[in-house]
Design an enzyme around this catalytic site. Structure first.
Site, PDB file in Angstrom:
ATOM      1  N   ASP A  45      27.982  41.514  43.810  1.00 25.77           N
ATOM      2  CA  ASP A  45      28.795  40.378  43.359  1.00 25.77           C
ATOM      3  C   ASP A  45      30.151  40.380  44.056  1.00 25.77           C
ATOM      4  OD1 ASP A  45      29.326  38.048  41.991  1.00 25.77           O
ATOM      5  OD2 ASP A  45      30.035  39.052  40.185  1.00 25.77           O
ATOM      6  N   GLY A  52      42.712  38.341  32.166  1.00 22.52           N
ATOM      7  CA  GLY A  52      41.433  38.011  32.763  1.00 22.52           C
ATOM      8  C   GLY A  52      40.350  37.878  31.709  1.00 22.52           C
ATOM      9  N   VAL A 101      40.260  40.798  29.382  1.00 21.71           N
ATOM     10  CA  VAL A 101      41.041  41.891  29.964  1.00 21.71           C
ATOM     11  C   VAL A 101      42.490  41.701  29.553  1.00 21.71           C
ATOM     12  CG1 VAL A 101      41.745  43.059  32.077  1.00 21.71           C
ATOM     13  CG2 VAL A 101      39.478  42.027  31.937  1.00 21.71           C
TER      14      VAL A 101
END
Length: 915
Positions: A724, A607, A614
Site C-alpha cells: 500500500d 490522522g 491517530v
C-alpha cells in the site's frame, strides 16, 4: 641517432614497466623475472625504508613480498580487512597477458560475495592531518569463469569516490584520489549495488604534498591523468622516478612537435610538485612555426565538474641560452595567466588555484610579441574536485563502538568502516542521528552471543538513548556508570547471567520514569531493595526468630506468586485472535491510563484510517509521539493493526516509521510511534499547500523512500512487500526526512523461492499494480509500480487520480502524451517555476516510467532504482554548484586568481589489453 638494434635493446629493457602501466601483451623475448624470494631479509628491510609514507597492499595474497622491478614492498591484505575471498586471475588471462606473470599484484584479487559494504582499514604512520594519494587497481580477468564483469561503487572514508566500470574482461583500471586524513584511521570501501560481486586487485597509499594540493576534510582530488609531453615512445614513468608514485603517461598533443631533450635537467629539479626529471626532459612546441598551443578536454560523465589543472614548464633548448627570450601567456577558460618567462633548466609549475575551471577545460598557450621563441609545454596534470559532503561518526562514538566490537569479537559482515555512514549502510543494530556530526543513539546487540562482563566502553556512547544487550551470556555486575549516560531512556539487560545488586542510581531513574529498565531472566541478579542475606540475620530471642522466619517465608511466597502473576501478564500476547494466532511485542508496554495521559485525553486528532484515529501525544513532556488507537468496531482495522505490530517488531530502518510502544488492556489497543511533524507527502503536494517543495527536496524524499522500500525488499530476510505504498503513507520529519508508514497491508515472503503473494484485495486505487487485476497476486514489483506513481506525483505535483469534472483520470493517462512531446517544462510541477536541472528531471522521468511499466518483468529492482536516483541527485547538486560559480563569476573582479580544481576518471582507464 640510435640504430634500430640499440632502440630494440632499450625498448626491450623498458618493456616490463610499460606492461605494468598499459597492460599490453608482447611476443618479444623478455627478461627473466626477479622474484622476491631471491632477495634476502636485509633487502626487504631496505625496500621498506626506501618507501617512506607508502602502504602497498596486494589484495588476495597470503604473504608479503618485494617487487624487485619497482622496489616496492607489498603486503598481504589479510591485516587490512576481515572479509572476502582470495582468487587468482584465470589461466587464460595469465597466458594471454605477459604483465600478469611479471607483476604479481595484478595476478590475483580479493572478491566480496557477502555483505553490502566491505572496507579496507588504513593506518598510515604519518597519521592524521596529512594528505595521501590513494590508488585502487582493478583487473577482472574472468577470475570466476563467469564472463560477467561486475559494477560497484567505491567510497573513501564516508563519501562516494567513484563507480568501478570495466569495459572488458582484460581491462586494467586505476582510480586515484588525493585525500586528507582527518583521523589516524581511514577506510576504502567497496559497495555492492546489485550489479555483480565487488573485487579489488591492489590498494596503494602514498604520502602526498599537502602544500601543493590543498585537500581538506571537505574536498578531495580525483586524479584523471598525469601527461608526459614530447616523449617519442610509449614509455611511462612512476616510482622510483616519481617519489609520489604518480603514473606519467605519454600524451599525443594536437598540432605540436617534440623538442629534443636535455641531459642536464636532473640537477635543477627542486619544485613544489616534484615532477620527475625524466618527465621534464621532453617538451612540445607548436607545429609549422605557429606561436600557439591549443587543447580542449570535456568529460561526458562529469559535465559540471570543477577541475585543477597543473602546467609544468622547463626550458630545455640550448638556443634559449643565447639571449633568446621565451615568453608566453596562458588563457584558461577565458582567464589569462602571465606573461611567463622561462629560464634555462629551471622548472616552473603553474596551477589553476583560485580560478573557476568548470565543465570544459580549454586552454591556449600563446607566445608574446616580445618572445623570440614559440611556447613550450613539458607536462600537465588534471584533477577533478570531489566534494566530501559528509563528516565521519563522532570520534568518541567511533572509538567506543570499535572497542565494543573488539571486546566481544563481533564478526558481523556489515560492521566495517564507519559505523553510521554512508547512511544506507549503517551497521546493523545501530541507529544514528545525522544532525551535523553523526552520533550513535541506539544499539541493539540482543542475542549476539556476547560473553563476559558488560564493557565500560558502553558508557562512552554519550548520545545513546536505547541500549539492548538482552539474551546474551553476560556475567558480573551491572555497571553503575551506565546511569551516567545523559540520554539513555531504554536499557534492556534481560536474559543474561548477571549477578550482584542493581545500582541504586539505575533504580532511581527507573522509578521516576526517565529510564525503562528491563532485568528479567537474570537468576543471580538481586533486584530487591535492599537485598537480604538471610545468613547475616541474627535474632537474639528464638521465638522472635521463629516468628520472623515464618513471616519471611510468607513474604517470599507472596513475592513468588506476585512475580508469577506479573510474568504471566507480561507473556500474554499483545493481540489475541483464535483465527489469527498471537504474538509478543518486545517494545515498551503502556497502560490505557498512560495512553489517556500521553494524548491529553485524546485532544488532538492528526490522522484517521480503517483502524481508527491517530492522536498527537507527548512522552514525559518531551518528544511528541503519534498514538494510533484501534476502533473496536473495525474488523479490517484489527487485521491491519495486528499485521503492523508484527512487522514493526522485526524491521528497523531510518526510513521506516519507528514503533515506540503499545497498549493492550481489556480490549483497548493502541500503538505509539515517533511523531512526524511535517505530515505526509500528499499534503505537501496538494494545491492548498502554500509551501512548495523544491526540486532538490523532492529528489531527497524520493531517495529516502527508495531506501526504505529497498530495505524491505532486499535488506529483510525474508523479504517484505508493503502492498500500500502511496504518497499519503510517506511521512516527513521536522527536517523533511521521509519515512514509509502504514504497514497494515504488508506481507512477508514465507520462503525465498516464493515469487508472489496471493491475497485478497489490497492497496489504493491509482497505485495498485495493473497485473493484480489479472492475477490477483502482489509481489515486490507491485511496490515498484506504486513507487513509480509516487515519483510521478513528485515530478508533476498531481495526485495519482487527477480529478476533472464528472470523472477522474489516472496520472499515467494524463502524462503519457505530454512525455511523448518531449517538453520537460510541461511535465514538471509549474509551481517550481523552472528551478530544476533539465538533465536530472528527464532522468527522474525515465526512472518513473520504468517503474510504472504495465508488465512487472519490465520493472527494475529497487536497488537499481535507488542507484539511479542517487545519480539524479549528483547531477542536480553539480548543477547547483555550476549556478553558484557562474553567479560568483559575474560579480567578481576582472583580475582573477588561479584556483584548485579537478578532472575525469575516464582518462584513468588505461589501455585495454589485446587478447
Amino acid at each position: 641517432m640510435m640504430s634500430r638494434h640499440e632502440l630494440f635493446i632499450v625498448l626491450n629493457n623498458l618493456l616490463p614497466l610499460f606492461i605494468l602501466v598499459f597492460g599490453i601483451t608482447s611476443s618479444w623475448d623478455t627478461p627473466t623475472l626477479t622474484e622476491a624470494t631471491k632477495h634476502d631479509v636485509g633487502r626487504r628491510k631496505l625496500a621498506t625504508q626506501n618507501n617512506p609514507g607508502f602502504i602497498s597492499i596486494d589484495c588476495g595474497v597470503e604473504e608479503d613480498y618485494l617487487n624487485g622491478e619497482t622496489g616496492i614492498y607489498y603486503k598481504s591484505d589479510k591485516d587490512f580487512i576481515e572479509t572476502g575471498e582470495n582468487h587468482d586471475i584465470s589461466a587464460s588471462a595469465s597466458r594471454n597477458n605477459y604483465y600478469v606473470v611479471q607483476w604479481r599484484e595484478y595476478g590475483n584479487l580479493r572478491s566480496f560475495p557477502d555483505g553490502k559494504k566491505n572496507c579496507y582499514t588504513l593506518k598510515p604512520e604519518q597519521g592524521r592531518n596529512n594528505s595521501y594519494r590513494i590508488r585502487a587497481s582493478f583487473l577482472y580477468g574472468n577470475y570466476d569463469g563467469k564472463n560477467e564483469i561486475p559494477e560497484f561503487e567505491l567510497y573513501v572514508g564516508v563519501n562516494y569516490w567513484d563507480t568501478v566500470r570495466l569495459p572488458s574482461l582484460w581491462y586494467m583500471l586505476f582510480l586515484d584520489i588525493i585525500y586528507f586524513f582527518t583521523a589516524d584511521t581511514g577506510y576504502v570501501c567497496l559497495v555492492n549495488t546489485g550489479l555483480g560481486i565487488p573485487f579489488i586487485s591492489a590498494l596503494e597509499l602514498r604520502l602526498s604534498n599537502e602544500s601543493a594540493f590543498n585537500t581538506t576534510y571537505s574536498v578531495a582530488l580525483g586524479n584523471v591523468r598525469a601527461s608526459d609531453l614530447g616523449i617519442s615512445s610509449n614509455h611511462s614513468f612512476r616510482y622510483k622516478d616519481d617519489g609520489y608514485d604518480r603514473i606519467w603517461q605519454p600524451l599525443q598533443f594536437p598540432s605540436s612537435v617534440p623538442i629534443s631533450p636535455s641531459l642536464n635537467i636532473a640537477n635543477q629539479v627542486d619544485d613544489l610538485y616534484k615532477v620527475p626529471a625524466e618527465v621534464l626532459r621532453t617538451a612540445i612546441q607548436p607545429v609549422n612555426g605557429s606561436r600557439s598551443l591549443n587543447y580542449t578536454y570535456y568529460s561526458s560523465r562529469f559535465p559540471f565538474s570543477q577541475y585543477l589543472v597543473c602546467f609544468y614548464f622547463a626550458e630545455i633548448e640550448e638556443t634559449a641560452r643565447q639571449d633568446r627570450l621565451r615568453e608566453f601567456t596562458i588563457t584558461l577558460n577565458g582567464f589569462k595567466i602571465g606573461p611567463i618567462t622561462l629560464e634555462y633548466l629551471k622548472p616552473l609549475p603553474v596551477s589553476s588555484q583560485n580560478l573557476p575551471v568548470q565543465g570544459v577545460i580549454n586552454f591556449t598557450i600563446d607566445a608574446t610579441e616580445e618572445s623570440d621563441l614559440p611556447p613550450i609545454l613539458n607536462a600537465m596534470e588534471f584533477y577533478q574536485v570531489l566534494p566530501l559532503p559528509y563528516s565521519p561518526t563522532d570520534p568518541t562514538d567511533g572509538d567506543a563502538i570499535m572497542a565494543i566490537k573488539q571486546t566481544y569479537n563481533i564478526n558481523k559482515d556489515d560492521w566495517q568502516g564507519d559505523p553510521c555512514l554512508p547512511k544506507e549502510y549503517t551497521w546493523s543494530g545501530l541507529t544514528c542521528r545525522f544532525n551535523g556530526t553523526p552520533r550513535i543513539i541506539s544499539l541493539n546487540l540482543s542475542a549476539s552471543k556476547l560473553t563476559g562482563a558488560i564493557s565500560l566502553s558502553f558508557s562512552n556512547l554519550q548520545a545513546i538513548e536505547s541500549l539492548d544487550l538482552s539474551y546474551n551470556e553476560l556475567t558480573g555486575p551491572v555497571p553503575e556508570v551506565l546511569a551516567q549516560l545523559p540520554n539513555l531512556k531504554v536499557l534492556n539487560l534481560s536474559g543474561n547471567k548477571l549477578a550482584g545488586s542493581v545500582p541504586q542510581s539505575l533504580k532511581d531513574k527507573s522509578d521516576d520514569g526517565s529510564l525503562v529498565l528491563r532485568l528479567a531472566e537474570n537468576p543471580d541478579l538481586c533486584q530487591m531493595d535492599p537485598c537480604h542475606d538471610k545468613e547475616k540475620k541474627k535474632f537474639v530471642v528464638p521465638v522472635v526468630a521463629s516468628i520472623v522466619s515464618v513471616l519471611v517465608l510468607i513474604f517470599f511466597s507472596i513475592l513468588i506468586v506476585f512475580c508469577m502473576i506479573r510474568r504471566r501478564r507480561q507473556q500474554e500476547p499483545l493481540i489475541k485472535s483464535s483465527e489469527e494466532g498471537s504474538f509478543k511485542s518486545k517494545n515498551r508496554p503502556f497502560s490505557y491510563s498512560q495512553i489517556v495521559k500521553i494524548t491529553g485525553n485524546f485532544t488532538t486528532v492528526v490522522g484517521e484510517g480503517g483502524f481508527g484515529k491517530v492522536y498527537l501525544g507527548s512522552l514525559n513532556d518531551e518528544a511528541p509521539v503519534a498514538v494510533k488507537l484501534l476502533s473496536p468496531s473495525s474488523k479490517q482495522g484489527f487485521k491491519e493493526f495486528r499485521a503492523e505490530v508484527q512487522l514493526l517488531m522485526i524491521v528497523h530502518h531510518r526510513n521506516l516509521v519507528s514503533l515506540i510502544g503499545y497498549c493492550d488492556e481489556n480490549g483497548k489497543m493502541a500503538l505509539i510511534y515517533e511523531y512526524m511533524a511535517n505530515g505526509n507527502l500528499r499534503q505537501h503536494l496538494s494545491d492548498t499547500n502554500g509551501n512548495v517543495l523544491k526540486w532538490k527536496e523532492r529528489l531527497q524524499i524520493a531517495i529516502d523512500a527508495a531506501y526504505g522500500l529497498e530495505y524491505l525488499h532486499n535488506g529483510c530476510k525474508p523479504s517484505i512487500v508493503h502492498r500500500d505504498l502511496k504518497s499519503a503513507n510517506i511521512l516527513l520529519t521536522e527536517s523533511m526526512q521521509a519515512k514509509i508508514a502504514d504497514f497494515g497491508l504488508s506481507k512477508i515472503f514465507l520462503t525465498e523461492n516464493e515469487s508472489h503473494i496471493s491475497t485478497c484485495p489490497a492497496g489504493t486505487p491509482g497505485y495498485l499494480d495493473p497485473e493484480f487485476h489479472c492475477s490477483g497476486n502482489l509481489n515486490k514489483k507491485s511496490d515498484v509500480y506504486s513507487f513509480g506513481i509516487v515519483l510521478f506525483e513528485l515530478i508533476t505535483g498531481q495526485p495519482a487520480i487527477i480529478r476533472i469534472p464528472d470523472c477522474g483520470v489516472h496520472i499515467l493517462q494524463w502524462l503519457s502524451p505530454i512525455v511523448e512531446k518531449g517538453d520537460i517544462r510541461n511535465i514538471i510541477d509549474p509551481s517550481l517555476q523552472g528551478e530544476f536541472d533539465v538533465n536530472a528531471a528527464w532522468k527522474v522521468v525515465d526512472i518513473a516510467m520504468s517503474c510504472a511499466q504495465p508488465a512487472s518483468i519490465q520493472r527494475p529492482d529497487m536497488s537499481l532504482v535507488l542507484t539511479e536516483l542517487k545519480e539524479c541527485m549528483a547531477i542536480e547538486m553539480a548543477h547547483g554548484r555550476t549556478q553558484r560559480v557562474l553567479s560568483n563569476m559575474t560579480t567578481s573582479s576582472n583580475s582573477p586568481e588561479i584556483s584548485l580544481l579537478n578532472v575525469d576518471s575516464e582518462l584513468n582507464l588505461l589501455n585495454p589489453i589485446p587478447r
